[in-house]
Design an enzyme around this catalytic site. Structure first.
Site, short mmCIF file in Angstrom:
data_model
loop_
_atom_site.label_atom_id
_atom_site.label_comp_id
_atom_site.label_asym_id
_atom_site.label_seq_id
_atom_site.Cartn_x
_atom_site.Cartn_y
_atom_site.Cartn_z
CE1 TYR A 94 1.10 3.45 2.02
CE2 TYR A 94 2.81 4.09 3.87
CZ TYR A 94 1.82 4.44 3.77
OH TYR A 94 1.17 4.08 4.21
CE LYS A 129 -0.92 6.34 1.75
NZ LYS A 129 -1.53 6.40 0.70
#
Length: 255
Positions: free
Chosen positions: A160, A164
């Site tokens: 994640y 990002k």
């Protein structure tokens, strides 16, 4: 004497992905309150229409349109829909996301591929389609919703955080390549926001978060929407390729 409102989005069409709950839903409402016609989008048509109807019940302009950004055919269909129904697009907010809770060792190739398809490939190619819809209108705004994890990674959220972080670079290259067409691209990095995800924190975790946040509270979903509004409106007309942290100061306290 009247003065122009630099935050007025009257006449603008905005697509917000992942906007049936949390930050996405709040952002859709903020943009609609500023005068935009908002296309509420996520994977499930009934949920999209439910949120859109709630906005219409408030006197705002909205429609539901399902799009799974992990599927290229959905991205292409969404672009055709926007061109046919609205003649283009002015604002794209890339917000839909997968958040696998895994160690790096437990991140298998299948999960890796699925997450990349949504969290990066989907953002990239939906943005490409958006630029095609924005060019004839003289420009537009792309806002990618990243996370404080891009600057301060966390264990169990390695993939994640990696993706990002990639969004920071993506906004910058889109800003560079499409600036001549009046298209701006920016990133918002939310801190810990008071959504359903924050309910997973136990008392000790919440206390630790608040201790690291100079403002001393969790963020409200609409406060991310306000950051998006700034970057999507005439108020942010000279801002592109930027990364805006909306985190209550957590990033400076973690240095």
């Amino acid at each position: 004497m009247s003065f122009p409102n630099p935050f007025d989005l009257g006449g603008k069409v905005a697509l917000v992905t992942g906007s049936t709950h949390g930050i996405g839903a709040a952002t859709a409402r903020v943009l609609a309150q500023a005068g935009a016609h908002v296309v509420v989008s996520s994977r499930k048509p009934d949920e999209c229409e439910k949120v859109a109807q709630a906005l219409r019940d408030e006197g705002l302009s909205a429609e539901g349109h399902a799009c799974h950004i992990g599927r290229m055919e959905d991205i292409e269909a969404t672009s055709r829909h926007l061109a046919r129904k609205h003649g283009g697009l002015d604002i794209l907010v890339n917000n839909a996301v997968l958040s696998p809770w895994r160690t790096i060792d437990d991140t298998d190739p299948g999960l890796f591929t699925k997450t990349v398809e949504v969290n990066l490939r989907g953002y990239w190619f939906l943005s490409v389609e958006a630029t095609k819809l924005m060019k004839p209108r003289g420009g537009g705004s792309i806002v990618n919703i990243s996370s404080l994890s891009a600057w301060h990674p966390e264990k169990m959220l390695g993939l994640y955080g990696t993706l990002k972080t990639a969004l920071l670079g993506m906004s910058r290259v889109f800003a560079l390549e499409y600036g001549e067409f009046g298209i701006r691209a920016n990133t918002v990095l939310p801190g810990v926001i008071d959504t359903r995800l924050a309910e997973a924190f136990d008392g000790k975790a919440r206390e630790r978060i608040l201790r690291k946040t100079p403002i001393g509270r969790l963020g409200r979903p609409e406060e991310i929407g306000y950051a998006v509004l700034y970057l999507s409106s005439a108020a942010g007309a000279f801002v592109t390729g930027a990364s805006l942290a909306a985190d209550g100061g957590m990033s400076i306290s973690m240095i």
